[in-house]
Motif scaffolding. Structure first.
Motif, mmCIF file in Angstrom:
data_model
loop_
_atom_site.group_PDB
_atom_site.id
_atom_site.type_symbol
_atom_site.label_atom_id
_atom_site.label_comp_id
_atom_site.label_asym_id
_atom_site.label_seq_id
_atom_site.Cartn_x
_atom_site.Cartn_y
_atom_site.Cartn_z
ATOM 1 N N LYS A 58 0.466 -1.398 0.373
ATOM 2 C CA LYS A 58 -0.191 0.016 0.234
ATOM 3 C C LYS A 58 0.942 1.388 -0.168
ATOM 4 O O LYS A 58 0.212 2.404 -0.407
ATOM 5 N N PHE A 59 1.858 1.249 1.218
ATOM 6 C CA PHE A 59 2.663 2.352 0.711
ATOM 7 C C PHE A 59 3.691 2.563 -0.384
ATOM 8 O O PHE A 59 4.195 3.528 -0.582
ATOM 9 N N ILE A 60 4.401 1.441 -0.111
ATOM 10 C CA ILE A 60 5.416 1.513 -1.112
ATOM 11 C C ILE A 60 5.682 1.069 -3.067
ATOM 12 O O ILE A 60 5.928 1.156 -3.863
ATOM 13 N N GLY A 61 4.097 0.312 -2.883
ATOM 14 C CA GLY A 61 3.874 -0.395 -3.963
ATOM 15 C C GLY A 61 3.818 -2.381 -4.182
ATOM 16 O O GLY A 61 4.605 -2.518 -3.178
ATOM 17 N N PRO A 62 3.183 -2.723 -5.302
ATOM 18 C CA PRO A 62 3.784 -3.882 -5.430
ATOM 19 C C PRO A 62 5.187 -4.456 -6.225
ATOM 20 O O PRO A 62 5.572 -3.798 -6.149
ATOM 21 N N ASP A 63 4.005 -5.737 -5.903
ATOM 22 C CA ASP A 63 5.803 -6.476 -6.679
ATOM 23 C C ASP A 63 7.021 -5.734 -6.012
ATOM 24 O O ASP A 63 8.537 -6.165 -6.689
ATOM 25 N N LEU A 64 7.296 -5.635 -5.083
ATOM 26 C CA LEU A 64 8.181 -5.894 -3.901
ATOM 27 C C LEU A 64 9.479 -6.981 -4.087
ATOM 28 O O LEU A 64 8.582 -8.429 -4.373
ATOM 29 N N ASP A 65 10.036 -6.926 -4.313
ATOM 30 C CA ASP A 65 11.462 -8.635 -4.511
ATOM 31 C C ASP A 65 11.897 -8.638 -3.021
ATOM 32 O O ASP A 65 11.984 -8.128 -2.344
ATOM 33 N N VAL A 66 11.540 -10.220 -2.987
ATOM 34 C CA VAL A 66 11.822 -11.010 -1.878
ATOM 35 C C VAL A 66 12.920 -11.327 -1.792
ATOM 36 O O VAL A 66 12.217 -12.410 -2.481
ATOM 37 N N ILE A 67 13.743 -11.712 -1.070
ATOM 38 C CA ILE A 67 14.582 -11.953 -0.824
ATOM 39 C C ILE A 67 14.956 -12.820 0.858
ATOM 40 O O ILE A 67 14.247 -13.016 0.966
ATOM 41 N N ALA A 68 16.007 -14.017 0.446
ATOM 42 C CA ALA A 68 16.711 -14.915 0.978
ATOM 43 C C ALA A 68 17.428 -15.775 1.399
ATOM 44 O O ALA A 68 17.716 -15.737 0.355
ATOM 45 N N VAL A 69 17.917 -16.358 2.045
ATOM 46 C CA VAL A 69 19.116 -16.692 2.784
ATOM 47 C C VAL A 69 18.661 -18.802 2.908
ATOM 48 O O VAL A 69 18.321 -18.508 4.143
ATOM 49 N N MET A 70 19.037 -19.674 2.953
ATOM 50 C CA MET A 70 18.920 -21.267 2.984
ATOM 51 C C MET A 70 20.287 -21.938 3.303
ATOM 52 O O MET A 70 21.119 -21.373 2.341
ATOM 53 N N ARG A 71 20.754 -22.232 4.338
ATOM 54 C CA ARG A 71 21.534 -23.015 4.256
ATOM 55 C C ARG A 71 21.569 -24.495 4.269
ATOM 56 O O ARG A 71 20.568 -24.993 4.629
#
Length: 197
Positions: A58-71
């Motif tokens: 709502k405040f930044i916009g759609p389609d944000l990149d979401v990242i994560a780390v897996m071990r």
């Protein structure tokens, strides 16, 4: 969890994947730093989707990149095992002081896990939501240069990473039988890790 509004980036904090070090290094650049309580700091995809994504979009916009780390899954379990060997854990029901790593992993493979092995699942943490919300880019814990390069380009900065919240070092071994059971029972963990470029 870190949110970088200008870069339209969300960094989820998978437990035992070194994200505390990234949080320390990058907090001054972040729009939001969720560091407490642990249930919010370590919000998995489903919790991010339910509680954070609607407000951020709502405040930044759609389609944000979401990242994560897996071990790597055995290394990840080893980190939990070592973490629960720290002195202040002595006498607690989830301590691992009087257990071998084999016994810890055997407990993790049970249908109802004992307290000492109840550490969750990276695959479940990273599981996409039914509405399509998912991690858009996953990095290997064992390949920090790839993540550092990505973040420095995306955030247009350089930073130094220092080790933090590290479990005590110790040599761990897993019997062939226990490893085979782990790989069969939790094949999705190994498949997801293998899928990371």
């Amino acid at each position: 969890m870190l949110v970088f509004s200008n870069a339209r980036l969300v960094f989820l904090s998978v437990p035992k994947t070194g994200t505390t070090a990234y949080e320390t290094a990058l907090a001054p650049l972040a729009s939001m730093v969720i560091s407490d309580p642990p249930e919010l700091k370590h919000a998995p995809v489903f919790r991010y989707n339910r509680f954070f994504r609607p407000a951020l979009e709502k405040f930044i916009g759609p389609d944000l990149d979401v990242i994560a780390v897996m071990r790597e899954p055995i290394s990840w379990l080893g980190s939990w095992y070592r973490y629960r060997q720290r002195p202040f854990m002595q006498g607690r029901p989830n301590a691992t002081h009087d257990l071998s790593f084999d016994a810890f992993v055997e407990g993790y493979c049970q249908s109802t896990r004992p307290g000492f092995a109840n550490v969750g699942s990276q695959a479940k943490f990273l599981e996409p939501s039914k509405n399509g919300t998912c991690v858009t880019r996953l990095f290997r814990y064992e390949d920090p240069p790839s993540l550092i390069h990505f973040l420095q380009e995306r955030l247009e900065t350089t930073f130094e990473l220092k080790r933090e919240n590290v479990a005590p070092p110790m040599a761990l071994s897993l019997s062939a039988g226990t490893e085979a059971r782990l790989r069969a029972r939790h094949a999705e963990e190994f498949a997801l890790y293998a899928s990371i470029p």
